[in-house]
Design a protein around this motif. Sequence first.
Motif, PDB file in Angstrom:
ATOM      1  N   ALA A 187       0.772  -1.225  -0.036  1.00 32.45           N
ATOM      2  CA  ALA A 187      -0.011  -0.075  -0.039  1.00 32.45           C
ATOM      3  C   ALA A 187       0.799   1.174   0.113  1.00 32.45           C
ATOM      4  CB  ALA A 187      -0.918   0.172   1.291  1.00 32.45           C
ATOM      5  N   TYR A 188       1.855   1.324   0.716  1.00 34.40           N
ATOM      6  CA  TYR A 188       2.579   2.530   0.954  1.00 34.40           C
ATOM      7  C   TYR A 188       3.472   2.552  -0.325  1.00 34.40           C
ATOM      8  CZ  TYR A 188       2.161   3.180   5.815  1.00 34.40           C
ATOM      9  OH  TYR A 188       1.532   3.450   7.266  1.00 34.40           O
ATOM     10  N   GLY A 189       4.006   1.520  -0.874  1.00 36.07           N
ATOM     11  CA  GLY A 189       4.669   1.640  -2.433  1.00 36.07           C
ATOM     12  C   GLY A 189       3.697   2.223  -3.466  1.00 36.07           C
ATOM     13  N   LEU A 190       2.508   1.931  -3.426  1.00 41.06           N
ATOM     14  CA  LEU A 190       1.447   2.364  -4.417  1.00 41.06           C
ATOM     15  C   LEU A 190       1.408   3.826  -4.063  1.00 41.06           C
ATOM     16  CD1 LEU A 190      -1.069  -0.407  -4.355  1.00 41.06           C
ATOM     17  CD2 LEU A 190       0.273  -0.068  -6.136  1.00 41.06           C
ATOM     18  N   GLY A 191       1.512   4.389  -3.219  1.00 45.61           N
ATOM     19  CA  GLY A 191       1.494   5.616  -2.936  1.00 45.61           C
ATOM     20  C   GLY A 191       2.913   6.621  -2.842  1.00 45.61           C
TER      21      GLY A 191
ATOM     22  N   ALA B 244       5.562  -1.331  -7.132  1.00 45.57           N
ATOM     23  CA  ALA B 244       4.653  -1.702  -6.268  1.00 45.57           C
ATOM     24  C   ALA B 244       3.737  -2.356  -7.348  1.00 45.57           C
ATOM     25  CB  ALA B 244       3.979  -0.715  -5.595  1.00 45.57           C
ATOM     26  N   ALA B 245       3.265  -1.757  -8.526  1.00 47.67           N
ATOM     27  CA  ALA B 245       2.485  -2.426  -9.175  1.00 47.67           C
ATOM     28  C   ALA B 245       2.689  -3.809  -9.857  1.00 47.67           C
ATOM     29  CB  ALA B 245       2.268  -1.447 -10.603  1.00 47.67           C
ATOM     30  N   ARG B 246       3.968  -4.019 -10.141  1.00 45.96           N
ATOM     31  CA  ARG B 246       4.370  -5.156 -10.400  1.00 45.96           C
ATOM     32  C   ARG B 246       4.398  -6.045  -9.320  1.00 45.96           C
ATOM     33  NH1 ARG B 246       9.048  -2.572 -12.139  1.00 45.96           N
ATOM     34  NH2 ARG B 246      10.319  -3.429 -10.621  1.00 45.96           N
TER      35      ARG B 246
ATOM     36  N   VAL C 134      -2.301   6.977  -5.565  1.00 46.23           N
ATOM     37  CA  VAL C 134      -2.492   5.563  -5.542  1.00 46.23           C
ATOM     38  C   VAL C 134      -3.675   5.140  -6.658  1.00 46.23           C
ATOM     39  CG1 VAL C 134      -4.172   4.128  -4.079  1.00 46.23           C
ATOM     40  CG2 VAL C 134      -2.500   5.617  -3.019  1.00 46.23           C
ATOM     41  N   THR C 135      -4.310   5.984  -7.207  1.00 43.30           N
ATOM     42  CA  THR C 135      -5.133   5.637  -8.560  1.00 43.30           C
ATOM     43  C   THR C 135      -4.211   5.427  -9.728  1.00 43.30           C
ATOM     44  OG1 THR C 135      -6.995   7.030  -7.518  1.00 43.30           O
ATOM     45  CG2 THR C 135      -6.892   6.445  -9.847  1.00 43.30           C
ATOM     46  N   GLU C 136      -3.254   6.190  -9.710  1.00 41.00           N
ATOM     47  CA  GLU C 136      -2.371   6.134 -10.793  1.00 41.00           C
ATOM     48  C   GLU C 136      -1.584   4.882 -10.802  1.00 41.00           C
ATOM     49  OE1 GLU C 136       1.544   6.096 -12.914  1.00 41.00           O
ATOM     50  OE2 GLU C 136       1.107   6.208 -10.877  1.00 41.00           O
ATOM     51  N   SER C 137      -1.137   4.585  -9.868  1.00 44.40           N
ATOM     52  CA  SER C 137      -0.387   3.301  -9.445  1.00 44.40           C
ATOM     53  C   SER C 137      -1.385   1.945  -9.547  1.00 44.40           C
ATOM     54  CB  SER C 137       0.066   3.286  -8.169  1.00 44.40           C
ATOM     55  OG  SER C 137       1.139   4.178  -7.751  1.00 44.40           O
ATOM     56  N   LEU C 138      -2.667   2.259  -9.392  1.00 42.29           N
ATOM     57  CA  LEU C 138      -3.537   1.086  -9.463  1.00 42.29           C
ATOM     58  C   LEU C 138      -3.945   0.873 -11.163  1.00 42.29           C
ATOM     59  CD1 LEU C 138      -5.774   1.309  -6.562  1.00 42.29           C
ATOM     60  CD2 LEU C 138      -4.038  -0.473  -6.734  1.00 42.29           C
ATOM     61  N   GLY C 139      -4.076   1.855 -11.516  1.00 45.40           N
ATOM     62  CA  GLY C 139      -4.365   2.080 -13.116  1.00 45.40           C
ATOM     63  C   GLY C 139      -3.121   1.495 -13.951  1.00 45.40           C
ATOM     64  N   ARG C 140      -2.052   1.764 -13.383  1.00 44.58           N
ATOM     65  CA  ARG C 140      -0.864   1.085 -14.023  1.00 44.58           C
ATOM     66  C   ARG C 140      -0.736  -0.059 -13.727  1.00 44.58           C
ATOM     67  NH1 ARG C 140       5.323   3.444 -12.406  1.00 44.58           N
ATOM     68  NH2 ARG C 140       4.132   5.197 -13.582  1.00 44.58           N
ATOM     69  N   ALA C 141      -1.224  -0.730 -12.756  1.00 44.05           N
ATOM     70  CA  ALA C 141      -1.178  -2.317 -12.450  1.00 44.05           C
ATOM     71  C   ALA C 141      -2.442  -2.776 -13.480  1.00 44.05           C
ATOM     72  CB  ALA C 141      -1.325  -2.486 -11.101  1.00 44.05           C
ATOM     73  N   ALA C 142      -3.485  -2.222 -13.613  1.00 41.03           N
ATOM     74  CA  ALA C 142      -4.562  -2.771 -14.159  1.00 41.03           C
ATOM     75  C   ALA C 142      -4.039  -2.779 -15.875  1.00 41.03           C
ATOM     76  CB  ALA C 142      -5.835  -1.798 -14.011  1.00 41.03           C
ATOM     77  N   GLY C 143      -3.361  -1.862 -16.346  1.00 39.35           N
ATOM     78  CA  GLY C 143      -3.021  -1.821 -17.658  1.00 39.35           C
ATOM     79  C   GLY C 143      -2.110  -2.728 -18.066  1.00 39.35           C
ATOM     80  N   VAL C 144      -1.136  -3.213 -17.075  1.00 36.36           N
ATOM     81  CA  VAL C 144      -0.099  -4.375 -17.337  1.00 36.36           C
ATOM     82  C   VAL C 144      -0.554  -5.345 -18.038  1.00 36.36           C
ATOM     83  CG1 VAL C 144       1.653  -5.651 -16.277  1.00 36.36           C
ATOM     84  CG2 VAL C 144       1.617  -3.360 -15.649  1.00 36.36           C
ATOM     85  N   GLY C 145      -1.658  -5.975 -17.449  1.00 36.93           N
ATOM     86  CA  GLY C 145      -2.183  -7.236 -18.045  1.00 36.93           C
ATOM     87  C   GLY C 145      -3.390  -6.978 -19.198  1.00 36.93           C
ATOM     88  N   ALA C 146      -3.619  -5.943 -19.525  1.00 38.07           N
ATOM     89  CA  ALA C 146      -4.642  -5.592 -20.594  1.00 38.07           C
ATOM     90  C   ALA C 146      -4.688  -6.619 -21.708  1.00 38.07           C
ATOM     91  CB  ALA C 146      -4.490  -4.056 -21.261  1.00 38.07           C
ATOM     92  N   GLY C 147      -5.822  -6.871 -22.030  1.00 39.40           N
ATOM     93  CA  GLY C 147      -6.058  -7.940 -23.139  1.00 39.40           C
ATOM     94  C   GLY C 147      -6.279  -9.102 -22.594  1.00 39.40           C
ATOM     95  N   ALA C 148      -5.467  -9.631 -21.396  1.00 36.89           N
ATOM     96  CA  ALA C 148      -5.896 -10.944 -21.121  1.00 36.89           C
ATOM     97  C   ALA C 148      -6.796 -10.900 -19.764  1.00 36.89           C
ATOM     98  CB  ALA C 148      -4.576 -11.626 -20.499  1.00 36.89           C
ATOM     99  N   GLY C 149      -6.900  -9.497 -19.396  1.00 37.72           N
ATOM    100  CA  GLY C 149      -7.661  -9.365 -18.181  1.00 37.72           C
ATOM    101  C   GLY C 149      -6.958  -9.490 -16.898  1.00 37.72           C
ATOM    102  N   ARG C 150      -5.758  -9.819 -16.843  1.00 38.80           N
ATOM    103  CA  ARG C 150      -5.002 -10.247 -15.713  1.00 38.80           C
ATOM    104  C   ARG C 150      -4.877  -8.944 -14.923  1.00 38.80           C
ATOM    105  NH1 ARG C 150       1.012 -10.171 -14.856  1.00 38.80           N
ATOM    106  NH2 ARG C 150       1.584 -11.136 -12.856  1.00 38.80           N
ATOM    107  N   GLY C 151      -4.543  -7.751 -15.429  1.00 35.15           N
ATOM    108  CA  GLY C 151      -4.373  -6.536 -14.567  1.00 35.15           C
ATOM    109  C   GLY C 151      -5.804  -6.225 -13.781  1.00 35.15           C
ATOM    110  N   ALA C 152      -6.996  -6.229 -14.650  1.00 42.05           N
ATOM    111  CA  ALA C 152      -8.069  -5.863 -14.309  1.00 42.05           C
ATOM    112  C   ALA C 152      -8.507  -6.850 -13.226  1.00 42.05           C
ATOM    113  CB  ALA C 152      -8.996  -5.686 -15.478  1.00 42.05           C
ATOM    114  N   GLY C 153      -8.253  -7.894 -13.370  1.00 39.91           N
ATOM    115  CA  GLY C 153      -8.829  -9.028 -12.463  1.00 39.91           C
ATOM    116  C   GLY C 153      -8.060  -8.909 -11.142  1.00 39.91           C
TER     117      GLY C 153
END
Length: 480
Positions: free
Chosen positions: A334-338, A348-350, A384-403
Amino acid sequence: MGHVAGGGVPATPAAVARTAAELIDADGGSVTAYEQLLDAVVRWAGRDREAIAEALRPVAERWGGVHQPRVPAAARLLAVVRCAAGPVEERAEADRGEARPWLETCRHAAVQDVVGARIAEICGALRYGEAVPMLLATPSRADGTVEPFDLVMRLTEYEQAGARPGPADLGQALLRCGGGPAGEDVVRAAAELALPEGPRIAAWLRRGGLPQPGAAVVREPGEPERPSRRYGARVGRRVLVGTEPLDGRGDFPRPFWSLFGGFEPLIGCNHLLLGHRERHAVAALPWHPEIVAARLLTEVAATADRDGAGSPEFLPALARSAGPPGPAVHLALAYGLGAHPDADRAAAARALLDLAGQGRLNGALLGGELARLVLLGTLRLPVVTESLGRAAGVGAGAGRGAGAVWPVLAALLPGLLAAVRSGAVSRPHVPLLALAADCAQGCEARGTVAEVDAFAARPGSAQSVREARRLRDVLAGRRP
């Protein structure tokens, strides 16, 4: 994670020296590269001290007398190289027998004390020409774990060579063995060792190594205050983790004892921001990422609410640990995401994706702590939102990041929207609601979030209300 345990001596001292120069000039290398270099130097020192000293001397001389690498891991490797390249000294009588007294100065530095004690022991053996067949604690796998079978086989070679294990090297090897009781054949082989340490090692392997300590999540006392102009930090808003004491410290060298003691996170000290976060700290206790994260959580938090130095390697290393992640690991995430440093947020996203990919991410725990830290003023929601968005985008296509990110958002939103309803927060963060809707759609999440439904039912066409309605409809399975 592949098996990395190696046998035999590296091809040539020149090859060892080239690797040493590369790792020292860089950041000390991966856990595998770092540990294999230590082992190679020790093996060659026992086989042909003159050859390895001659090969390493130019590496040591290139750094000069007091010049040190800035990265702790590289500095430790240089210390070993200097001892291997130097002349063999005679150990003073006062240095024989009992270990020197040990003064514990800071329990936040407990893991680093273990790492440093082993390096000091290696340096001492090289300085005084005390040869051993190999290092016992060289990891069997890239995460730092040592297979019990590998440890017993190494000890058998010690026995055959008439060598005694270094207390710190053996202690580190035992801390790297865990994950449950070893096989009965391995335990029996350990018990049959003629070394005096055999019974202790067998008992340790039989019970499965160091147990997991109990933990307690605590919040610093006091109410949040406005940022200080001088320090840019507030008071009384961090969430930290304490751990209960563990038995068995008397079997380990004194520098290891702090690890076994209870850890009170609200007791401050003057040694908090010394750069102890590194992959090698995690590898010192690969079965216990909670102990490592709890001791170093203040350092991680400082990257978010102060100008703490970054350490992008730390969180991914925690995520790859063999042991179970709990509240301390999730708070570190959590601290890493912020965090302020972008590299730390990316790391932190990875780490979030790594934990989710292993099925070990507790999205409800992480989301709840993110909401608490945001409402305390410790973390900034846009970051935090930017970091979570980065994590969600990493898996785009396969749905891994969003999931991976959706369960975190599902736990984060209720607390924030409840704060909006109570007036504690003036308005919701529109990009967070939009990200939640995108993630829910990307992973085809279904269900309801009561606070989202309540906010979506508000009259009007504000963008925040529109995004809440979009999220509500996605969760209900309705097309946008």
